[in-house]
Design an enzyme around this catalytic site. Structure first.
Site, PDB file in Angstrom:
ATOM      1  N   LYS A 108       3.316  12.073 -29.953  1.00 46.93           N
ATOM      2  CA  LYS A 108       4.770  12.116 -30.131  1.00 46.93           C
ATOM      3  C   LYS A 108       5.426  12.829 -28.955  1.00 46.93           C
ATOM      4  CE  LYS A 108       4.386  12.307 -35.147  1.00 46.93           C
ATOM      5  NZ  LYS A 108       4.593  13.111 -36.355  1.00 46.93           N
ATOM      6  N   GLN A 150       7.289   3.085 -31.151  1.00 45.94           N
ATOM      7  CA  GLN A 150       8.271   3.340 -32.199  1.00 45.94           C
ATOM      8  C   GLN A 150       9.117   4.539 -31.807  1.00 45.94           C
ATOM      9  OE1 GLN A 150       6.682   3.141 -36.230  1.00 45.94           O
ATOM     10  NE2 GLN A 150       7.857   4.943 -36.793  1.00 45.94           N
ATOM     11  N   ASP A 151      10.423   4.436 -32.052  1.00 46.94           N
ATOM     12  CA  ASP A 151      11.350   5.560 -31.878  1.00 46.94           C
ATOM     13  C   ASP A 151      11.847   5.976 -33.251  1.00 46.94           C
ATOM     14  OD1 ASP A 151      11.307   5.804 -29.118  1.00 46.94           O
ATOM     15  OD2 ASP A 151      13.081   4.586 -28.798  1.00 46.94           O
ATOM     16  N   LYS A 167       6.442  16.351 -50.769  1.00 44.68           N
ATOM     17  CA  LYS A 167       5.091  16.195 -50.206  1.00 44.68           C
ATOM     18  C   LYS A 167       4.714  17.374 -49.315  1.00 44.68           C
ATOM     19  CE  LYS A 167       6.422  13.502 -46.169  1.00 44.68           C
ATOM     20  NZ  LYS A 167       6.361  12.226 -45.484  1.00 44.68           N
ATOM     21  N   ASP A 168       5.695  17.956 -48.612  1.00 41.61           N
ATOM     22  CA  ASP A 168       5.409  19.099 -47.743  1.00 41.61           C
ATOM     23  C   ASP A 168       5.164  20.362 -48.568  1.00 41.61           C
ATOM     24  OD1 ASP A 168       5.726  17.395 -45.601  1.00 41.61           O
ATOM     25  OD2 ASP A 168       7.766  18.034 -45.175  1.00 41.61           O
ATOM     26  N   ARG A 216      32.091  15.822 -15.132  1.00 43.56           N
ATOM     27  CA  ARG A 216      32.173  14.702 -16.073  1.00 43.56           C
ATOM     28  C   ARG A 216      31.219  14.848 -17.248  1.00 43.56           C
ATOM     29  NH1 ARG A 216      30.112  10.163 -12.568  1.00 43.56           N
ATOM     30  NH2 ARG A 216      28.828  11.892 -11.916  1.00 43.56           N
ATOM     31  N   GLU A 224      -0.596   8.577 -43.819  1.00 41.71           N
ATOM     32  CA  GLU A 224       0.077   9.847 -43.587  1.00 41.71           C
ATOM     33  C   GLU A 224      -0.539  10.956 -44.437  1.00 41.71           C
ATOM     34  OE1 GLU A 224       4.508  11.396 -42.950  1.00 41.71           O
ATOM     35  OE2 GLU A 224       4.154  10.687 -44.984  1.00 41.71           O
ATOM     36  N   GLU A 256      17.054  11.295 -17.213  1.00 44.49           N
ATOM     37  CA  GLU A 256      16.125  10.326 -17.784  1.00 44.49           C
ATOM     38  C   GLU A 256      15.321  11.045 -18.854  1.00 44.49           C
ATOM     39  OE1 GLU A 256      13.640   8.768 -14.669  1.00 44.49           O
ATOM     40  OE2 GLU A 256      15.140   7.299 -14.077  1.00 44.49           O
ATOM     41  N   ARG A 259      10.175  20.333 -41.749  1.00 42.70           N
ATOM     42  CA  ARG A 259       9.500  19.035 -41.898  1.00 42.70           C
ATOM     43  C   ARG A 259       8.094  19.183 -41.336  1.00 42.70           C
ATOM     44  NH1 ARG A 259      12.904  14.433 -42.834  1.00 42.70           N
ATOM     45  NH2 ARG A 259      15.100  14.968 -42.695  1.00 42.70           N
ATOM     46  N   HIS A 312       2.860  17.138 -40.375  1.00 46.60           N
ATOM     47  CA  HIS A 312       2.477  15.753 -40.612  1.00 46.60           C
ATOM     48  C   HIS A 312       1.494  15.238 -39.564  1.00 46.60           C
ATOM     49  CE1 HIS A 312       6.737  15.377 -42.505  1.00 46.60           C
ATOM     50  NE2 HIS A 312       5.876  15.921 -43.354  1.00 46.60           N
ATOM     51  N   HIS A 360       2.180  17.820 -36.642  1.00 37.76           N
ATOM     52  CA  HIS A 360       3.490  18.122 -36.069  1.00 37.76           C
ATOM     53  C   HIS A 360       4.468  18.512 -37.173  1.00 37.76           C
ATOM     54  CE1 HIS A 360       7.596  16.780 -34.772  1.00 37.76           C
ATOM     55  NE2 HIS A 360       7.285  17.644 -33.826  1.00 37.76           N
TER      56      HIS A 360
END
Length: 183
Positions: A73, A49-50, A169-170, A25, A144, A30, A61, A64, A120
Protein backbone atom coordinates in the site's frame (compact mmCIF):
# COMPACT_ATOMS: atom_id res chain seq x y z
CA UNK A 1 10.98 15.08 -9.67
CA UNK A 2 12.23 12.09 -7.74
CA UNK A 3 10.75 11.99 -4.21
CA UNK A 4 12.83 11.95 -1.05
CA UNK A 5 12.73 8.53 0.60
CA UNK A 6 13.38 8.14 4.32
CA UNK A 7 13.88 4.68 5.78
CA UNK A 8 12.07 3.71 8.98
CA UNK A 9 13.06 1.35 11.77
CA UNK A 10 11.47 -1.41 9.65
CA UNK A 11 13.70 -1.34 6.55
CA UNK A 12 10.99 -2.29 4.04
CA UNK A 13 8.60 0.45 5.21
CA UNK A 14 9.51 3.84 3.74
CA UNK A 15 8.37 7.43 4.08
CA UNK A 16 8.04 9.13 0.70
CA UNK A 17 8.13 12.92 0.42
CA UNK A 18 7.29 14.27 -3.01
CA UNK A 19 8.89 17.36 -4.46
CA UNK A 20 6.27 20.08 -3.95
CA UNK A 21 6.20 23.16 -6.14
CA UNK A 22 4.32 25.97 -4.41
CA UNK A 23 3.66 29.59 -5.28
CA UNK A 24 0.95 32.21 -4.81
CA UNK A 25 -1.49 30.10 -6.85
CA UNK A 26 -1.18 26.99 -4.67
CA UNK A 27 0.95 23.89 -5.18
CA UNK A 28 1.66 21.00 -7.53
CA UNK A 29 3.33 17.64 -6.97
CA UNK A 30 3.38 14.19 -8.47
CA UNK A 31 1.82 11.88 -5.91
CA UNK A 32 2.97 8.87 -7.90
CA UNK A 33 5.25 8.26 -10.87
CA UNK A 34 6.04 4.58 -11.52
CA UNK A 35 9.56 5.22 -12.84
CA UNK A 36 10.53 7.64 -10.04
CA UNK A 37 8.94 5.41 -7.39
CA UNK A 38 10.86 2.36 -8.60
CA UNK A 39 14.15 4.25 -8.69
CA UNK A 40 13.68 5.99 -5.33
CA UNK A 41 12.37 2.99 -3.38
CA UNK A 42 13.88 0.13 -5.33
CA UNK A 43 10.39 -1.33 -5.65
CA UNK A 44 8.57 -2.12 -8.88
CA UNK A 45 5.02 -1.94 -7.56
CA UNK A 46 2.14 -2.42 -9.94
CA UNK A 47 -0.92 -0.77 -8.42
CA UNK A 48 -4.31 -2.22 -9.31
CA UNK A 49 -6.71 -0.45 -6.96
CA UNK A 50 -7.12 3.02 -5.44
CA UNK A 51 -9.00 3.39 -2.14
CA UNK A 52 -10.37 6.55 -0.52
CA UNK A 53 -11.69 6.76 3.05
CA UNK A 54 -13.16 9.54 5.16
CA UNK A 55 -12.97 9.11 8.92
CA UNK A 56 -13.74 11.21 11.99
CA UNK A 57 -11.35 12.15 14.80
CA UNK A 58 -10.22 9.21 16.99
CA UNK A 59 -11.30 6.60 14.45
CA UNK A 60 -8.81 3.75 14.39
CA UNK A 61 -8.87 1.54 11.30
CA UNK A 62 -6.87 -1.67 11.37
CA UNK A 63 -4.68 -3.51 11.77
CA UNK A 64 -5.67 -5.04 8.42
CA UNK A 65 -3.98 -7.49 6.06
CA UNK A 66 -4.90 -10.20 3.59
CA UNK A 67 -4.13 -13.83 4.33
CA UNK A 68 -3.87 -14.68 0.63
CA UNK A 69 -2.76 -12.21 -2.04
CA UNK A 70 -1.25 -9.65 0.38
CA UNK A 71 -1.32 -6.01 -0.61
CA UNK A 72 1.44 -3.46 -0.71
CA UNK A 73 0.00 0.00 0.00
CA UNK A 74 1.09 3.54 -0.79
CA UNK A 75 -0.82 5.71 1.71
CA UNK A 76 -1.34 9.47 1.71
CA UNK A 77 -3.70 12.03 3.23
CA UNK A 78 -5.50 14.66 1.15
CA UNK A 79 -7.38 16.32 4.02
CA UNK A 80 -6.55 16.27 7.73
CA UNK A 81 -3.96 14.22 9.61
CA UNK A 82 -3.50 10.58 10.62
CA UNK A 83 -1.01 8.46 12.51
CA UNK A 84 -0.25 5.69 10.00
CA UNK A 85 1.08 2.35 11.24
CA UNK A 86 2.70 -0.72 9.67
CA UNK A 87 3.31 -3.94 11.65
CA UNK A 88 5.60 -6.71 10.41
CA UNK A 89 3.51 -9.92 10.33
CA UNK A 90 6.01 -12.08 8.42
CA UNK A 91 6.45 -15.09 10.75
CA UNK A 92 10.09 -15.70 9.83
CA UNK A 93 11.13 -12.05 9.93
CA UNK A 94 13.63 -10.81 12.54
CA UNK A 95 11.31 -7.82 13.02
CA UNK A 96 8.10 -9.89 13.40
CA UNK A 97 5.58 -8.04 15.57
CA UNK A 98 7.45 -4.73 15.43
CA UNK A 99 5.72 -1.59 14.28
CA UNK A 100 6.50 1.82 12.85
CA UNK A 101 4.23 4.88 12.81
CA UNK A 102 4.32 8.20 11.02
CA UNK A 103 2.12 11.30 10.96
CA UNK A 104 0.78 11.82 7.46
CA UNK A 105 -1.17 14.95 6.66
CA UNK A 106 -2.45 17.14 3.87
CA UNK A 107 0.09 19.71 5.06
CA UNK A 108 3.26 17.58 5.12
CA UNK A 109 2.21 15.57 2.02
CA UNK A 110 4.21 12.57 3.23
CA UNK A 111 3.29 9.10 2.05
CA UNK A 112 4.01 5.74 3.63
CA UNK A 113 4.98 2.68 1.59
CA UNK A 114 3.63 -0.39 3.42
CA UNK A 115 4.85 -3.49 1.59
CA UNK A 116 3.05 -6.83 1.42
CA UNK A 117 3.72 -8.82 4.58
CA UNK A 118 2.78 -5.96 6.89
CA UNK A 119 -0.51 -5.21 8.65
CA UNK A 120 -1.71 -1.64 8.21
CA UNK A 121 -3.80 0.72 10.29
CA UNK A 122 -4.23 4.35 11.16
CA UNK A 123 -5.73 6.70 13.74
CA UNK A 124 -7.33 10.01 12.78
CA UNK A 125 -5.79 12.95 14.63
CA UNK A 126 -7.67 15.85 13.00
CA UNK A 127 -11.44 16.49 13.14
CA UNK A 128 -11.65 14.28 10.07
CA UNK A 129 -9.26 12.90 7.49
CA UNK A 130 -9.46 11.73 3.92
CA UNK A 131 -6.97 8.97 3.17
CA UNK A 132 -6.04 7.68 -0.28
CA UNK A 133 -4.06 4.53 -0.82
CA UNK A 134 -2.99 2.55 -3.82
CA UNK A 135 -2.79 -1.23 -3.50
CA UNK A 136 -0.73 -3.82 -5.35
CA UNK A 137 -3.53 -6.37 -5.28
CA UNK A 138 -7.30 -6.33 -5.10
CA UNK A 139 -9.26 -6.53 -1.84
CA UNK A 140 -10.82 -9.91 -1.18
CA UNK A 141 -13.29 -10.05 1.74
CA UNK A 142 -12.66 -13.77 2.24
CA UNK A 143 -8.91 -13.16 2.67
CA UNK A 144 -9.08 -10.09 4.90
CA UNK A 145 -7.83 -10.52 8.45
CA UNK A 146 -7.24 -8.19 11.40
CA UNK A 147 -4.91 -8.09 14.35
CA UNK A 148 -5.98 -6.28 17.51
CA UNK A 149 -5.20 -2.57 17.22
CA UNK A 150 -4.08 -2.29 20.87
CA UNK A 151 -2.36 -5.67 21.27
CA UNK A 152 0.08 -5.18 24.17
CA UNK A 153 2.55 -7.58 22.51
CA UNK A 154 2.83 -5.12 19.60
CA UNK A 155 2.63 -2.06 21.87
CA UNK A 156 1.64 0.66 19.40
CA UNK A 157 1.68 4.09 21.05
CA UNK A 158 -1.46 5.53 19.42
CA UNK A 159 -1.51 9.35 19.84
CA UNK A 160 -5.27 9.65 20.35
CA UNK A 161 -6.93 11.62 23.14
CA UNK A 162 -10.19 9.68 23.59
CA UNK A 163 -11.67 6.20 23.30
CA UNK A 164 -11.16 5.11 19.70
CA UNK A 165 -14.07 4.62 17.33
CA UNK A 166 -13.67 1.11 15.89
CA UNK A 167 -15.41 -1.11 13.38
CA UNK A 168 -16.85 -4.25 14.99
CA UNK A 169 -14.28 -6.44 13.20
CA UNK A 170 -11.40 -4.31 14.52
CA UNK A 171 -12.73 -4.33 18.10
CA UNK A 172 -13.10 -8.14 17.97
CA UNK A 173 -9.76 -8.85 16.24
CA UNK A 174 -7.43 -11.38 17.86
CA UNK A 175 -4.03 -10.55 19.30
CA UNK A 176 -1.15 -11.12 16.91
CA UNK A 177 -0.13 -14.30 18.77
CA UNK A 178 -3.59 -15.78 18.03
CA UNK A 179 -4.13 -14.28 14.57
CA UNK A 180 -4.39 -16.25 11.36
CA UNK A 181 -1.21 -15.13 9.56
CA UNK A 182 0.04 -15.65 6.00
CA UNK A 183 2.55 -18.45 5.41
Amino acid sequence: MKPTVTPTSLPEVKIVEPKVFADARGFFFESFNAKEFAEALGVNAEFVQDNHSLSAKNVVRGLHYQLVRPQGKLVRVVAGEIFDVAVDIRKDSPTFGQWVGERLSSENKRQMWVPAGFAHGFAVLSEQAEVLYKTTDYWFAEHERCALWNDPQIGIDWPIDAEPLLAAKDAAAPRLADADLPD
